[in-house]
Motif scaffolding. Structure first.
Motif, PDB file in Angstrom:
ATOM      1  N   VAL A   1       0.862  -1.177   0.000  1.00  0.00           N
ATOM      2  CA  VAL A   1       0.000   0.000   0.000  1.00  0.00           C
ATOM      3  C   VAL A   1       0.898   1.226   0.000  1.00  0.00           C
ATOM      4  N   GLN A   2       0.641   2.121  -0.905  1.00  0.00           N
ATOM      5  CA  GLN A   2       1.403   3.358  -0.988  1.00  0.00           C
ATOM      6  C   GLN A   2       0.448   4.535  -0.829  1.00  0.00           C
ATOM      7  N   LEU A   3       0.910   5.535  -0.103  1.00  0.00           N
ATOM      8  CA  LEU A   3       0.129   6.758   0.072  1.00  0.00           C
ATOM      9  C   LEU A   3       0.953   7.941  -0.428  1.00  0.00           C
ATOM     10  N   VAL A   4       0.318   8.780  -1.191  1.00  0.00           N
ATOM     11  CA  VAL A   4       0.995   9.947  -1.730  1.00  0.00           C
ATOM     12  C   VAL A   4       0.183  11.182  -1.372  1.00  0.00           C
ATOM     13  N   GLU A   5       0.823  12.081  -0.621  1.00  0.00           N
ATOM     14  CA  GLU A   5       0.181  13.326  -0.229  1.00  0.00           C
ATOM     15  C   GLU A   5       0.536  14.439  -1.203  1.00  0.00           C
ATOM     16  N   SER A   6      -0.335  15.410  -1.286  1.00  0.00           N
ATOM     17  CA  SER A   6      -0.085  16.602  -2.095  1.00  0.00           C
ATOM     18  C   SER A   6      -0.845  17.768  -1.504  1.00  0.00           C
ATOM     19  N   GLY A   7      -0.483  18.968  -1.947  1.00  0.00           N
ATOM     20  CA  GLY A   7      -1.218  20.156  -1.548  1.00  0.00           C
ATOM     21  C   GLY A   7      -0.518  21.044  -0.544  1.00  0.00           C
ATOM     22  N   GLY A   8       0.613  20.589  -0.026  1.00  0.00           N
ATOM     23  CA  GLY A   8       1.338  21.421   0.919  1.00  0.00           C
ATOM     24  C   GLY A   8       1.984  22.613   0.245  1.00  0.00           C
ATOM     25  N   GLY A   9       2.513  23.515   1.050  1.00  0.00           N
ATOM     26  CA  GLY A   9       3.177  24.683   0.504  1.00  0.00           C
ATOM     27  C   GLY A   9       3.300  25.787   1.525  1.00  0.00           C
ATOM     28  N   LEU A  10       3.622  26.947   1.026  1.00  0.00           N
ATOM     29  CA  LEU A  10       3.777  28.138   1.862  1.00  0.00           C
ATOM     30  C   LEU A  10       2.502  28.958   1.796  1.00  0.00           C
ATOM     31  N   VAL A  11       2.006  29.340   2.948  1.00  0.00           N
ATOM     32  CA  VAL A  11       0.778  30.133   3.010  1.00  0.00           C
ATOM     33  C   VAL A  11       0.919  31.162   4.116  1.00  0.00           C
TER      34      VAL A  11
ATOM     35  N   LEU B   1      -7.470  22.889   5.490  1.00  0.00           N
ATOM     36  CA  LEU B   1      -6.847  23.684   6.551  1.00  0.00           C
ATOM     37  C   LEU B   1      -7.264  25.134   6.382  1.00  0.00           C
ATOM     38  N   ASN B   2      -7.971  25.668   7.357  1.00  0.00           N
ATOM     39  CA  ASN B   2      -8.421  27.059   7.325  1.00  0.00           C
ATOM     40  C   ASN B   2      -7.848  27.825   8.505  1.00  0.00           C
ATOM     41  N   SER B   3      -7.839  29.146   8.363  1.00  0.00           N
ATOM     42  CA  SER B   3      -7.364  30.016   9.445  1.00  0.00           C
ATOM     43  C   SER B   3      -6.007  29.556   9.963  1.00  0.00           C
ATOM     44  N   LEU B   4      -5.109  29.320   9.056  1.00  0.00           N
ATOM     45  CA  LEU B   4      -3.813  28.754   9.422  1.00  0.00           C
ATOM     46  C   LEU B   4      -2.989  29.719  10.263  1.00  0.00           C
ATOM     47  N   LYS B   5      -2.242  29.137  11.188  1.00  0.00           N
ATOM     48  CA  LYS B   5      -1.395  29.892  12.104  1.00  0.00           C
ATOM     49  C   LYS B   5       0.053  29.433  11.920  1.00  0.00           C
ATOM     50  N   PRO B   6       0.991  30.265  12.305  1.00  0.00           N
ATOM     51  CA  PRO B   6       2.399  29.833  12.194  1.00  0.00           C
ATOM     52  C   PRO B   6       2.672  28.513  12.917  1.00  0.00           C
ATOM     53  N   GLU B   7       1.956  28.261  14.007  1.00  0.00           N
ATOM     54  CA  GLU B   7       2.173  27.021  14.750  1.00  0.00           C
ATOM     55  C   GLU B   7       1.607  25.794  14.034  1.00  0.00           C
ATOM     56  N   ASP B   8       0.922  25.993  12.925  1.00  0.00           N
ATOM     57  CA  ASP B   8       0.478  24.859  12.112  1.00  0.00           C
ATOM     58  C   ASP B   8       1.582  24.386  11.165  1.00  0.00           C
ATOM     59  N   THR B   9       2.674  25.110  11.140  1.00  0.00           N
ATOM     60  CA  THR B   9       3.801  24.700  10.312  1.00  0.00           C
ATOM     61  C   THR B   9       4.301  23.327  10.736  1.00  0.00           C
TER      62      THR B   9
ATOM     63  N   VAL C   1       3.503  28.034   7.371  1.00  0.00           N
ATOM     64  CA  VAL C   1       2.642  29.205   7.549  1.00  0.00           C
ATOM     65  C   VAL C   1       3.522  30.353   8.021  1.00  0.00           C
ATOM     66  N   SER C   2       3.676  31.320   7.144  1.00  0.00           N
ATOM     67  CA  SER C   2       4.578  32.427   7.454  1.00  0.00           C
ATOM     68  C   SER C   2       4.244  33.623   6.586  1.00  0.00           C
TER      69      SER C   2
END
Length: 122
Positions: free
Chosen positions: A2-12, A82-90, A120-121
């Motif tokens: 079983v392989q899992l591939v995530e996507s969608g991360g980045g800088l916000v 992910l909504n209302s992101l905060k720096p601590e969600d990094t 988140v920065s």
């Protein structure tokens, strides 16, 4: 198997939103649930959210009221909004799948993806 591939991360920027996706592949017949954990620098891994094949959800304290989880079970895909992101969600966000029954009858207790980084920065 079983392989899992995530996507969608980045800088916000703080207050912004991201949508993470995770697709599980392999000879999957059924599974009990999928979810997300995260690991921030210097901290231990923690549960963000999980969803069962029956649609029940659970959230870590950091996610309540800000994040939502959904799943397209027929596509072995889970999403984390992910909504209302905060720096601590990094953190690096990891996708998981649990209690997988393969087409050959084998069972896998859990599998993890490689993670997608969310920063988140301003």
């Amino acid at each position: 198997q079983v392989q899992l591939v995530e996507s969608g991360g980045g800088l916000v920027q703080p207050g912004g939103s991201l949508r993470l996706s995770c697709v599980a592949s392999g000879s999957i017949d059924t599974f009990s649930g999928m979810g997300w954990h995260r690991q921030a620098p210097g901290k231990s891994r923690e549960l963000v959210a999980g969803i069962t094949s029956g649609g029940m959800t659970v959230f870590g304290d950091s996610a309540k009221g800000r994040f939502t989880i959904s799943m397209e079970q027929d596509k072995n895909t889970v999403f984390l909004q992910l909504n209302s992101l905060k720096p601590e969600d990094t953190a690096v966000y990891y996708c998981t799948i649990v209690r997988v029954i393969l087409m050959n009858g084998d069972e896998i207790s859990e599998a993890w993806g490689q993670g997608t980084r969310v920063t988140v920065s301003s």
